[in-house]
Design an enzyme around this catalytic site. Structure first.
Site, PDB file in Angstrom:
ATOM      1  N   LYS A  22       0.831  -1.205   0.000  1.00  0.00           N
ATOM      2  CA  LYS A  22       0.000   0.000   0.000  1.00  0.00           C
ATOM      3  C   LYS A  22       0.866   1.255   0.000  1.00  0.00           C
ATOM      4  O   LYS A  22       0.569   2.236  -0.683  1.00  0.00           O
ATOM      5  CB  LYS A  22      -0.935  -0.003   1.230  1.00  0.00           C
ATOM      6  CG  LYS A  22      -2.021  -1.081   1.137  1.00  0.00           C
ATOM      7  CD  LYS A  22      -2.790  -1.258   2.459  1.00  0.00           C
ATOM      8  CE  LYS A  22      -3.749  -2.442   2.368  1.00  0.00           C
ATOM      9  NZ  LYS A  22      -4.456  -2.720   3.642  1.00  0.00           N
TER      10      LYS A  22
ATOM     11  N   GLN B  40      -3.976  -1.136  10.208  1.00  0.00           N
ATOM     12  CA  GLN B  40      -4.056  -2.438   9.534  1.00  0.00           C
ATOM     13  C   GLN B  40      -4.661  -3.492  10.454  1.00  0.00           C
ATOM     14  O   GLN B  40      -4.212  -3.689  11.575  1.00  0.00           O
ATOM     15  CB  GLN B  40      -2.650  -2.861   9.059  1.00  0.00           C
ATOM     16  CG  GLN B  40      -2.602  -4.193   8.328  1.00  0.00           C
ATOM     17  CD  GLN B  40      -3.362  -4.182   6.991  1.00  0.00           C
ATOM     18  OE1 GLN B  40      -3.369  -3.192   6.268  1.00  0.00           O
ATOM     19  NE2 GLN B  40      -4.010  -5.289   6.663  1.00  0.00           N
TER      20      GLN B  40
ATOM     21  N   ASP C 149      -9.840   4.005   4.984  1.00  0.00           N
ATOM     22  CA  ASP C 149      -9.946   2.549   4.842  1.00  0.00           C
ATOM     23  C   ASP C 149     -11.386   2.085   5.112  1.00  0.00           C
ATOM     24  O   ASP C 149     -11.697   0.908   4.931  1.00  0.00           O
ATOM     25  CB  ASP C 149      -8.965   1.879   5.810  1.00  0.00           C
ATOM     26  CG  ASP C 149      -8.579   0.479   5.358  1.00  0.00           C
ATOM     27  OD1 ASP C 149      -8.630   0.196   4.138  1.00  0.00           O
ATOM     28  OD2 ASP C 149      -8.231  -0.350   6.223  1.00  0.00           O
TER      29      ASP C 149
END
Lengths: 277, 277
Positions: free
Chosen positions: A49, A93, A116
């Site tokens: 990413k 994450q 996200d």
């Protein structure tokens, strides 16, 4: 001939759109990436990413936290990033170590920086037709389906999985796309039968090669959102390939589009802010 | 023998629970009820809710707004009620006239006063397992199912309808109850076939007598969340009664429990506050 639904052309189209959009804003987008602990896959994903961000002209700010960090320390970092004007997006994450409260940490992220799409507020907003960021993998799946001109309206779509960042927001988003949606999970009894009725099957279950070719209807479309060790998806690719009309490969299917959606959300978050400079 | 799932005993149980709880708090709960316009059903429903509130010792504060009110005026009232410490819950009766933005108005309600569970934040919270108020009709349906010891886990539940205050939050909540959930709506093509597979059918579609007896599986359980003019539910009661193993009557099924859930949420909202007195 089974059609292969590659993710790269979809990701390229998103990136092109973004490059154009970025010319119109006077701010370099910045994304803060947080990993807690040593999970090898997490480090690999976040590296991918970050590399993709750099290529797009987005600056990644990396935070790598010890696995023994306390909830308070994690929340403190998120608060700091929330109030840092330079930071446009925050990626925490998944997963984080079990002693931490992931939901609380996710929901601490400011709505406008939730690129996200992990907060419960973003989830609720999207379900109710409001303009927040949909979780990246569901957003990628919908973008991919649209890119390949696959109709969702009135189709029976079976989603296998109900995680907070994949199955749940995906099912919600597909209902808004006018699909008839069945959500299956670990307590579903006759998953083969249900999958057998699907016009589109989306595997988001986290079990390698879970969906078998013999389960699916002849001519169905198969989307594999899984990625397990050894490059295995959640779909038994070989047996499904013979029966379906279209399928996403793993790797190279949903994955690249997921990253592109993260970049897109980050650039849009920066762009919204840039208007007010 | 088909079992009739009456709502009154469920509502009574909730009310009993509440009376006990109310003894432990030192505040009379207050609910503000807002109706915009002259919709006859809205006035009837809200009157029923207010009468039930009074019986329970909850004070209703009635606001009846002209159908030509502006969005700003409506938002101003909600803001005033949000900041009024005495008000524990706010009910904005759906629907409001079409020139107003109902979603914006709903979402203006403070989360802790959203006793009717209509905000997108409450919806997202519930889906993600957090402790907000679930929309009252879905909450009533789940309470009723549990009261009658009907298992949801691993059952295939078909929800017909996807409205923001009924079908969507209900489908979400049922997934959290470990049911396999299919959500149908106006774009669903083969609704009879899908309904035919359901262990539990929940009609929340707003069309009188929509679900026919010949659609349902022998022995299925039928929950009717509809209420249409002439006391008709969304289920064709007569034909379903013969085939199902249990069914909610209309009226007297889900309705009374919905009102009891509203009261419960209001008392809980007041109770949370009372702790801090």
């Amino acid at each position: 001939m089974t059609k292969l639904l590659y993710g790269n052309p979809v990701a390229s189209e998103i990136q092109l759109r973004l490059l154009n959009y970025m010319k119109s804003i006077n701010k370099q987008p910045k994304i803060a990436t947080i990993i807690v602990g040593d999970d090898v896959s997490s480090h690999k994903y976040v590296n991918m990413k970050e590399m993709a961000s750099v290529k797009m002209g987005i600056e990644p700010l990396s935070f790598r936290l010890d696995k023994h960090i306390t909830q308070d320390e994690l929340i403190e970092l998120i608060d700091k990033l929330n109030s840092d004007y330079e930071v446009d997006g925050i990626l925490l994450q998944h997963p984080i170590p079990g002693h931490l409260n992931e939901r609380e940490a996710f929901d601490r992220i400011l709505l406008e920086k939730d690129v996200d799409g992990v907060t419960s507020t973003s989830f609720g907003d999207i379900a109710m037709g409001k303009n927040s960021f949909l979780s990246c993998t569901p957003a990628a799946i919908i973008e991919l389906i649209k890119y390949y001109d696959i109709e969702m309206k009135s189709k029976h779509i079976v989603v296998i999985g109900r995680s907070s960042i994949l199955g749940k927001p995906l099912s919600s988003a597909l209902i808004n796309e006018d699909a008839t949606v069945t959500t299956c999970h670990s307590y579903t009894r006759n998953v083969e039968e249900i999958v057998g009725q699907a016009d589109i099957v989306i595997a988001a279950v986290g079990k390698p090669k879970f969906v078998k070719g013999k389960w699916i209807k002849e001519g169905a479309i198969v989307i594999d959102a899984g990625y397990n060790p050894g490059n295995a998806g959640d779909v038994d690719y070989g047996s499904c390939l013979e029966k379906c009309s279209a399928i996403t490969p793993v790797p190279g299917g949903v994955g690249p589009v997921t990253i592109a959606k993260l970049l897109e959300h980050t650039v849009l978050a920066a762009g919204k802010k840039a208007k007010y400079i």
